[in-house]
Design a protein around this motif. Structure first.
Motif, short mmCIF file in Angstrom:
data_model
loop_
_atom_site.label_atom_id
_atom_site.label_comp_id
_atom_site.label_asym_id
_atom_site.label_seq_id
_atom_site.Cartn_x
_atom_site.Cartn_y
_atom_site.Cartn_z
N LEU A 33 40.87 39.41 51.94
CA LEU A 33 41.88 40.00 51.06
C LEU A 33 41.42 40.10 49.61
CD1 LEU A 33 44.67 41.25 51.26
CD2 LEU A 33 45.67 39.00 50.80
N PRO A 34 40.77 39.06 49.04
CA PRO A 34 40.27 39.20 47.66
C PRO A 34 39.28 40.35 47.50
CG PRO A 34 40.30 36.89 48.28
CD PRO A 34 40.60 37.66 49.52
N MET A 35 38.43 40.56 48.51
CA MET A 35 37.47 41.67 48.44
C MET A 35 38.17 43.02 48.56
SD MET A 35 34.39 41.16 47.66
CE MET A 35 33.79 42.77 48.16
N LEU A 36 39.19 43.08 49.39
CA LEU A 36 39.92 44.33 49.57
C LEU A 36 40.69 44.71 48.30
CD1 LEU A 36 41.29 43.96 53.22
CD2 LEU A 36 39.49 45.51 52.44
N ILE A 37 41.28 43.71 47.64
CA ILE A 37 42.00 44.03 46.40
C ILE A 37 41.02 44.41 45.30
CG2 ILE A 37 42.10 41.67 45.43
CD1 ILE A 37 44.94 44.28 45.34
N PHE A 38 39.83 43.79 45.31
CA PHE A 38 38.78 44.18 44.38
C PHE A 38 38.41 45.65 44.59
CE2 PHE A 38 34.19 45.05 44.30
CZ PHE A 38 33.93 44.94 42.96
N ILE A 161 39.07 38.64 38.22
CA ILE A 161 39.37 37.23 38.46
C ILE A 161 40.88 36.99 38.56
CG2 ILE A 161 39.35 34.94 37.40
CD1 ILE A 161 36.74 35.60 38.72
N ILE A 162 41.67 37.65 37.71
CA ILE A 162 43.12 37.44 37.71
C ILE A 162 43.75 37.78 39.07
CG2 ILE A 162 45.32 38.23 36.72
CD1 ILE A 162 43.85 38.47 34.02
N PRO A 163 43.52 39.00 39.61
CA PRO A 163 44.12 39.29 40.93
C PRO A 163 43.55 38.45 42.05
CG PRO A 163 42.73 41.12 40.17
CD PRO A 163 42.88 40.19 39.03
N ALA A 164 42.23 38.19 42.01
CA ALA A 164 41.62 37.36 43.05
C ALA A 164 42.20 35.95 43.00
CB ALA A 164 40.11 37.33 42.88
N GLY A 165 42.39 35.44 41.79
CA GLY A 165 42.95 34.10 41.62
C GLY A 165 44.37 34.01 42.15
N GLY A 182 52.65 38.94 42.75
CA GLY A 182 52.31 38.54 41.38
C GLY A 182 51.47 39.59 40.68
N ILE A 183 50.49 40.16 41.40
CA ILE A 183 49.63 41.21 40.83
C ILE A 183 50.46 42.44 40.49
CG2 ILE A 183 47.70 42.77 41.30
CD1 ILE A 183 46.64 40.59 43.23
N GLY A 184 51.32 42.84 41.44
CA GLY A 184 52.19 43.99 41.20
C GLY A 184 53.15 43.76 40.05
N ALA A 185 53.68 42.53 39.96
CA ALA A 185 54.64 42.20 38.89
C ALA A 185 53.98 42.27 37.52
CB ALA A 185 55.23 40.81 39.13
N LEU A 186 52.73 41.80 37.42
CA LEU A 186 51.98 41.90 36.16
C LEU A 186 51.84 43.36 35.73
CD1 LEU A 186 49.01 39.35 36.38
CD2 LEU A 186 50.86 39.35 34.72
N GLY A 187 51.45 44.19 36.69
CA GLY A 187 51.29 45.62 36.40
C GLY A 187 52.60 46.28 36.03
N LEU A 188 53.66 45.93 36.74
CA LEU A 188 54.97 46.53 36.48
C LEU A 188 55.49 46.14 35.09
CD1 LEU A 188 57.28 48.23 37.63
CD2 LEU A 188 58.27 46.12 38.57
N SER A 189 55.26 44.89 34.69
CA SER A 189 55.70 44.45 33.36
C SER A 189 54.97 45.22 32.27
CB SER A 189 55.49 42.95 33.20
OG SER A 189 54.12 42.61 33.31
N GLY A 190 53.67 45.47 32.47
CA GLY A 190 52.91 46.26 31.51
C GLY A 190 53.40 47.69 31.43
N LEU A 191 53.79 48.24 32.59
CA LEU A 191 54.31 49.61 32.64
C LEU A 191 55.65 49.71 31.92
CD1 LEU A 191 53.94 52.50 33.76
CD2 LEU A 191 55.08 51.72 35.85
#
Length: 206
Positions: A33-38, A161-165, A182-191
């Motif tokens: 999964l970390p490699m796929l999100i990368f 590192i942030i999304p993989a972490g 969590g990754i999606g929420a970070l992006g949504l907050s920035g948007l």
């Protein structure tokens, strides 16, 4: 911004590189999964990782004009942001079809797109506010490191590192979807707060 890309040799070349990045998932098929999100972040954010690295340096040839129109600097930052948003959106609409090749991409591509729009673009925008390196955009892109700095390479570390972490943290507690949320929420907050982040970039630049 579109005229600038079409007019200059280096930016045109990088657009062709972006097309090749769309084929990158075909070179990798795994279950990590970390490699796929990368892979998802790397491909959907290809424009931010190429054009976005030299965000203001592209304007080197006419930067004196920009300095005489400081009131329009926010418009320039906003134009660059929306250009990247459009690129990430269009790329994601193409990339989502890789879900038929690997099912995980059906939900990883939208998450990665959100992360690129709300986090990665602003990382490069903040960095661009401090980048004073000039480039000749009419030169070719092959083996051309003009305008590049170590900071542009180092910033890629937190980008991945942030999304993989977050994913590894979720997997540790046997709740991998929490990491993805969590990754999606970070992006949504920035948007959601993109105007404030653009203002912050302009303030840093000034």
């Amino acid at each position: 911004e579109m005229k600038l890309i079409i007019r200059n040799k280096r930016s045109r070349t990088q657009m062709f590189i972006l097309l090749f990045l769309l084929l990158y998932p075909l070179l990798f098929r795994g279950e990590s999964l970390p490699m796929l999100i990368f892979m998802a972040i790397f491909t959907t954010g290809g424009f931010a990782l190429t054009y976005g690295q030299l965000l203001l340096s592209w304007n080197s040839d006419h930067f004196d004009l920009l300095l005489t129109r400081m009131g329009s600097i926010k418009d320039i930052f906003r134009a660059k942001y929306y250009l990247q948003v459009i690129s990430i959106t269009l790329t994601s609409l193409v990339m989502i079809w890789y879900g038929f090749y690997q099912v995980a991409y059906f939900y990883l591509i939208p998450i990665a797109a959100l992360f690129n729009v709300g986090v990665v673009t602003f990382m490069y925008m903040f960095l661009a506010s401090y980048n004073s390196k000039k480039i000749d955009a009419n030169k070719g892109a092959t083996m051309n490191y003009e305008g590049m700095s170590i900071a542009l390479f180092l910033i890629m570390i937190p980008i991945f590192i942030i999304p993989a972490g977050l994913i590894l943290l979720g997997m540790y507690f046997d709740m991998k979807m929490i990491g993805l949320i969590g990754i999606g929420a970070l992006g949504l907050s920035g948007l959601v707060f993109h105007e404030r982040l653009i203002d912050a970039s302009v303030s840093l630049f000034k």
